[in-house]
Structures are given as C-alpha cells and as structure tokens.
Design a protein around this motif. Structure first.
Motif, PDB file in Angstrom:
ATOM      1  N   GLN A   1      27.983  96.568  67.654  1.00 52.88           N
ATOM      2  CA  GLN A   1      26.826  95.811  67.159  1.00 52.88           C
ATOM      3  C   GLN A   1      25.558  96.627  67.338  1.00 52.88           C
TER       4      GLN A   1
ATOM      5  N   ALA B   1      26.933  92.752  62.109  1.00 56.20           N
ATOM      6  CA  ALA B   1      26.516  91.666  62.996  1.00 56.20           C
ATOM      7  C   ALA B   1      27.733  90.930  63.558  1.00 56.20           C
ATOM      8  N   ASN B   2      27.452  90.002  64.442  1.00 54.08           N
ATOM      9  CA  ASN B   2      28.461  89.087  64.962  1.00 54.08           C
ATOM     10  C   ASN B   2      29.260  88.445  63.849  1.00 54.08           C
ATOM     11  N   GLY B   3      30.591  88.470  63.970  1.00 53.11           N
ATOM     12  CA  GLY B   3      31.404  87.754  62.994  1.00 53.11           C
ATOM     13  C   GLY B   3      31.560  88.454  61.656  1.00 53.11           C
ATOM     14  N   ALA B   4      31.103  89.703  61.557  1.00 47.05           N
ATOM     15  CA  ALA B   4      31.173  90.415  60.268  1.00 47.05           C
ATOM     16  C   ALA B   4      32.603  90.784  59.895  1.00 47.05           C
ATOM     17  N   GLY B   5      33.468  90.917  60.907  1.00 47.08           N
ATOM     18  CA  GLY B   5      34.854  91.291  60.623  1.00 47.08           C
ATOM     19  C   GLY B   5      35.276  92.596  61.268  1.00 47.08           C
ATOM     20  N   LYS B   6      34.495  93.079  62.194  1.00 41.89           N
ATOM     21  CA  LYS B   6      34.780  94.387  62.802  1.00 41.89           C
ATOM     22  C   LYS B   6      36.052  94.329  63.667  1.00 41.89           C
ATOM     23  N   SER B   7      36.112  93.348  64.579  1.00 40.41           N
ATOM     24  CA  SER B   7      37.303  93.256  65.442  1.00 40.41           C
ATOM     25  C   SER B   7      38.539  92.976  64.601  1.00 40.41           C
ATOM     26  N   THR B   8      38.373  92.139  63.607  1.00 37.86           N
ATOM     27  CA  THR B   8      39.498  91.813  62.712  1.00 37.86           C
ATOM     28  C   THR B   8      40.063  93.084  62.087  1.00 37.86           C
TER      29      THR B   8
ATOM     30  N   TYR C   1      42.707  84.277  58.771  1.00 43.12           N
ATOM     31  CA  TYR C   1      43.185  83.519  59.933  1.00 43.12           C
ATOM     32  C   TYR C   1      43.408  82.117  59.382  1.00 43.12           C
TER      33      TYR C   1
ATOM     34  N   GLU D   1      37.964  94.424  72.806  1.00 43.01           N
ATOM     35  CA  GLU D   1      36.801  93.804  73.427  1.00 43.01           C
ATOM     36  C   GLU D   1      37.329  92.920  74.568  1.00 43.01           C
TER      37      GLU D   1
ATOM     38  N   GLU E   1      33.494  97.645  70.713  1.00 44.45           N
ATOM     39  CA  GLU E   1      32.256  97.422  71.482  1.00 44.45           C
ATOM     40  C   GLU E   1      32.301  97.984  72.906  1.00 44.45           C
TER      41      GLU E   1
ATOM     42  N   ALA F   1      38.736  86.452  56.457  1.00 43.80           N
ATOM     43  CA  ALA F   1      37.751  87.183  57.269  1.00 43.80           C
ATOM     44  C   ALA F   1      37.373  88.525  56.635  1.00 43.80           C
TER      45      ALA F   1
HETATM   46  P1  ATP Z   1      31.940  90.080  66.985  1.00 40.19           P
HETATM   47  O1  ATP Z   1      31.100  91.265  67.194  1.00 40.19           O
HETATM   48  O2  ATP Z   1      31.211  88.781  67.201  1.00 40.19           O
HETATM   49  O3  ATP Z   1      33.286  90.119  67.670  1.00 40.19           O
HETATM   50  P2  ATP Z   1      33.211  90.891  64.522  1.00 40.19           P
HETATM   51  O4  ATP Z   1      32.436  91.627  63.502  1.00 40.19           O
HETATM   52  O5  ATP Z   1      34.136  91.650  65.366  1.00 40.19           O
HETATM   53  O6  ATP Z   1      32.213  90.044  65.419  1.00 40.19           O
HETATM   54  P3  ATP Z   1      35.464  89.237  63.880  1.00 40.19           P
HETATM   55  O7  ATP Z   1      35.738  88.863  65.304  1.00 40.19           O
HETATM   56  O8  ATP Z   1      36.354  90.191  63.220  1.00 40.19           O
HETATM   57  O9  ATP Z   1      33.969  89.742  63.745  1.00 40.19           O
HETATM   58  O10 ATP Z   1      35.425  87.880  63.037  1.00 40.19           O
HETATM   59  C1  ATP Z   1      35.393  87.857  61.614  1.00 40.19           C
HETATM   60  C2  ATP Z   1      35.524  86.429  61.117  1.00 40.19           C
HETATM   61  O11 ATP Z   1      36.817  85.936  61.424  1.00 40.19           O
HETATM   62  C3  ATP Z   1      34.540  85.452  61.776  1.00 40.19           C
HETATM   63  O12 ATP Z   1      34.124  84.546  60.797  1.00 40.19           O
HETATM   64  C4  ATP Z   1      35.365  84.775  62.831  1.00 40.19           C
HETATM   65  O13 ATP Z   1      34.890  83.467  63.094  1.00 40.19           O
HETATM   66  C5  ATP Z   1      36.743  84.750  62.203  1.00 40.19           C
HETATM   67  N1  ATP Z   1      37.792  84.797  63.241  1.00 40.19           N
HETATM   68  C6  ATP Z   1      37.975  85.774  64.172  1.00 40.19           C
HETATM   69  N2  ATP Z   1      39.031  85.496  64.954  1.00 40.19           N
HETATM   70  C7  ATP Z   1      39.552  84.326  64.513  1.00 40.19           C
HETATM   71  C8  ATP Z   1      40.663  83.495  64.893  1.00 40.19           C
HETATM   72  N3  ATP Z   1      41.483  83.853  65.885  1.00 40.19           N
HETATM   73  N4  ATP Z   1      40.862  82.366  64.192  1.00 40.19           N
HETATM   74  C9  ATP Z   1      40.052  82.019  63.175  1.00 40.19           C
HETATM   75  N5  ATP Z   1      38.997  82.740  62.753  1.00 40.19           N
HETATM   76  C10 ATP Z   1      38.738  83.875  63.409  1.00 40.19           C
END
Ligand code: ATP
Length: 245
Positions: free
Chosen positions: A203, A39-46, A15, A93, A171, A20
């Motif tokens: 999570q 965990a939170n922010g691991a990169g799953k949604s990405t 991003y 989500e 999620e 990510a």
């Molecule tokens: P969660 O369960 O909290 O959603 P996740 O495992 O799905 O966590 P992601 O949402 O994929 O994690 O985020 C992965 C990394 O990318 C994190 O460091 C997050 O801060 C970053 N990130 C996600 N979306 C964006 C965005 N639109 N712009 C910049 N950074 C982003």
C-alpha cells in the motif's frame, strides 16, 4: 523477448459471488523486482494467493484466464508443488509463523520438502542469519515473543529456507518501525542482487516504487497503470492518487 518467469493473463477470480479480479494482466521477468500497488481491497493479496494456488477455503477461485510459470500453466497445481518444484514462495500478510515454536524450529519446518543436500540447507540457514542478525541472536526464542518486525524477518527467512528463487511478499512493511523496515528492504535488495526474483505488493506506493524495477497499479480488481518505477512516479494520476500529490 524471452518468456517471462511469471505471466498472469486475463485473470478473473471470485470469492463466492464476489468478483475480486476483473481480467488482470502482468508479467514478472527472472531477476526482476516487480511491485503491485493499490489501495485497500484493490485485489493485491488475491493476486498473490492466486499465483500460490492456495487451497480453499482461503483461496479465491480462478474463473477465467491463466497463470503461467516459464510458459506452462500452473492452474490446479498443488500449493506444495509451487514451493517445492517451482521454488515460488509466498510470505503472506499476517506472517503465519508458529508462535509457540522457536525461531530455529520455524526455519527448520520450512525445509521439510527440500530435496537438496544438508550442506545446501546449512548454507541457507547461514544466509538467513547473516541477512537478519536479529534472528541469529534470538534463534532459541519463542517466535510469539518477537517484535512485529522480527516476525516479518522470520517469515522471509522461512521463505528462504524453502529454497525459493521467487519470493512474493504481501505488505512486508506493515507495522514495521522505520529502522526495521530499512533492514528488511536492504536484505531484500541483497537477495535480488544474488538473483532472487521478487513480486512485492504494497500500500506504501512510494516505498514500493523506490525499491522495484517496474510496477503495476491495481484499482478495484483492474490494472490501471504500469511501467518502470521511475515513470510511474512521474505519472500525474499515480502521484495524485498514490503518492500524496
Ligand atoms: P488489502 O491491502 O486491504 O489486503 P488487497 O488489495 O490485498 O487489500 P484483497 O485482499 O485482494 O485486496 O481483496 C480484494 C477484494 O476481494 C476485496 O473486495 C475483498 O473484500 C474481497 N475479498 C478478499 N478476501 C475475501 C474472502 N475470503 N471472501 C470474500 N471476499 C474477499
């Protein structure tokens, strides 16, 4: 071994300047339930957004690696085609339903790109309402007045109305009361038994591993463990970090 349905190979995404995902690899076979936990922010949604090829500005940018469906790269394909031609749907989500429309209007909107017959579409309405009787009871109700769990059911219902054969769930347990969560996972299991392929991110690692056939653990953009759910649940490090000891 046959070609997996989905293959993510050495995927790096960013991003802006933030990387990510740092080269992740995983596969999903036809008919499987695969989970990505972390965990939170691991990169799953990405990861799910990358497969769905979401357009900017929401989307992360793939800078290296590949995503294949039945062996063919899907990088650069339009998100509409991913749904309409590959039958891969994302239940994001936060649900993204139209709050001012009724339940049945939300379901109808999801059918817009379908090329099959009205009879097939009607069969899917019946399926959604039999899987989620709460939606049947509330079909004339504005969606914003549904409970969080019912909205989650509607989001899954919308994916089914798009005629998907692969559903990616971000999620689905989020914010659900235990009883609704049970209903949700029972419905997903039934769909899988009918042939639906499921990629689930969660999570709640215990819930996810109880449900899935195989799993991958993702930590700050890297896959750090993988295997059949039962062996991940026995892995001391997974136990310590994700299953509460
Ligand atoms: P969660 O369960 O909290 O959603 P996740 O495992 O799905 O966590 P992601 O949402 O994929 O994690 O985020 C992965 C990394 O990318 C994190 O460091 C997050 O801060 C970053 N990130 C996600 N979306 C964006 C965005 N639109 N712009 C910049 N950074 C982003």
């Amino acid at each position: 071994m046959s070609t997996p349905l989905i293959e993510v190979e050495n995927l790096y995404v960013k991003y802006g300047n933030i990387e990510a995902l740092h080269g992740i690899n995983f596969t999903v076979g036809e008919g499987e339930i695969v989970t990505l936990i972390g965990a939170n922010g691991a990169g799953k949604s990405t990861t799910l957004m990358s497969i769905a090829q979401l357009p900017p500005p929401e989307a992360p940018k793939v800078i290296k690696g590949d995503i294949r469906f039945k062996g063919q790269s899907i990088l650069g394909m339009s998100p509409d085609k991913i749904v309409a031609d590959l039958h891969v749907a994302l239940v994001p989500e936060g649900r993204h339903i139209f709050g001012n429309l009724t339940v049945e209007e939300n379901l109808k909107l999801a059918t817009y790109a379908r090329k099959d017959s009205q009879a097939d579409i009607q069969r899917d309405y019946n399926r959604v309402y039999s899987l989620f009787p709460r939606l049947d009871e509330r079909k004339k109700q504005r969606s914003e007045s549904l409970s969080g769990g019912e909205q989650q059911m509607l989001a899954v219902g919308r994916a089914l109305m798009s005629a998907c054969r692969v559903v990616m769930l971000d999620e689905p347990s989020m914010g659900l009361a235990p009883l609704l969560m049970y209903d949700m996972f029972r419905a997903l299991k039934e769909l899988n038994e009918e042939g639906m392929t499921i990629l689930l991110i969660e999570q709640n690692a215990k819930l996810a591993l109880d449900f899935a056939h195989r799993g991958y653990v993702i930590d700050t953009g890297e896959i750090v463990a993988e295997g059949p759910s039962a062996s991940l649940m026995d892995d001391p490090e997974v136990k310590r970090a994700y299953l509460g000891g």
